[in-house]
Design a protein around this motif. Structure first.
Motif, mmCIF file in Angstrom:
data_model
loop_
_atom_site.group_PDB
_atom_site.id
_atom_site.type_symbol
_atom_site.label_atom_id
_atom_site.label_comp_id
_atom_site.label_asym_id
_atom_site.label_seq_id
_atom_site.Cartn_x
_atom_site.Cartn_y
_atom_site.Cartn_z
ATOM 1 N N THR A 11 -12.925 5.183 -0.382
ATOM 2 C CA THR A 11 -12.166 4.427 0.601
ATOM 3 C C THR A 11 -10.788 5.070 0.757
ATOM 4 O O THR A 11 -10.318 5.772 -0.143
ATOM 5 N N LYS A 58 -5.574 -1.663 -0.332
ATOM 6 C CA LYS A 58 -6.779 -2.471 -0.517
ATOM 7 C C LYS A 58 -6.561 -3.873 0.034
ATOM 8 O O LYS A 58 -7.447 -4.440 0.682
ATOM 9 N N GLY A 61 -7.082 -4.227 3.643
ATOM 10 C CA GLY A 61 -8.454 -4.091 4.125
ATOM 11 C C GLY A 61 -8.977 -2.677 4.141
ATOM 12 O O GLY A 61 -10.035 -2.414 4.709
ATOM 13 N N ASP A 65 -15.191 -3.551 -0.162
ATOM 14 C CA ASP A 65 -15.450 -4.984 -0.230
ATOM 15 C C ASP A 65 -16.037 -5.308 -1.599
ATOM 16 O O ASP A 65 -16.949 -4.618 -2.065
ATOM 17 N N LYS A 67 -18.431 -6.709 -4.222
ATOM 18 C CA LYS A 67 -19.830 -7.120 -4.179
ATOM 19 C C LYS A 67 -20.191 -7.750 -5.508
ATOM 20 O O LYS A 67 -19.803 -7.254 -6.563
#
Length: 86
Positions: A11, A58, A61, A65, A67
Motif C-alpha cells: 500500500t 493509513k 485510507g 483494509d 481483515k
C-alpha cells in the motif's frame, strides 16, 4: 508464500513509511560511524517519523483494509485436546 496475494504491505502508506524509516536508518548508521551524536539522533527521528507518516496515511485510507483472521480448516482445526480422550 511468495505467490500469496493477500496484499501484505503493498500500500502507499506502507511503502512511504518504510522508505522514510530506511532513509532514517541509513542516516543514523552513517552518523554513528562518524561519531556524530546530533546526526545519529536526527536519523532516529526520521525512523520514528516514517512510522508516524505511515500511520497518518493509513488513517487517511491509503493503507490496507483490516481483515478478520480465519481459522484454518483441516485436521488440526477439528482435533480434540490431548487430555480429552477417555
Amino acid at each position: 508464500m511468495a505467490g500469496s496475494s493477500h496484499g501484505h504491505g503493498h500500500t502507499p502508506a506502507a511503502w512511504t513509511g518504510v522508505i522514510i524509516s530506511f532513509i532514517g536508518f541509513c542516516v543514523a548508521g552513517a552518523f554513528m560511524v562518524m561519531a556524530n551524536t546530533v546526526g545519529f539522533w536526527a536519523g532516529m527521528v526520521l525512523i520514528l517519523g516514517g512510522a508516524v507518516v505511515g500511520g497518518i496515511m493509513k488513517a487517511m485510507g491509503l493503507g490496507a483494509d483490516p481483515k478478520p483472521l480465519k481459522m484454518a480448516d483441516g485436521p488440526l482445526a477439528t482435533r480434540e485436546p490431548a487430555g480429552a480422550e477417555s
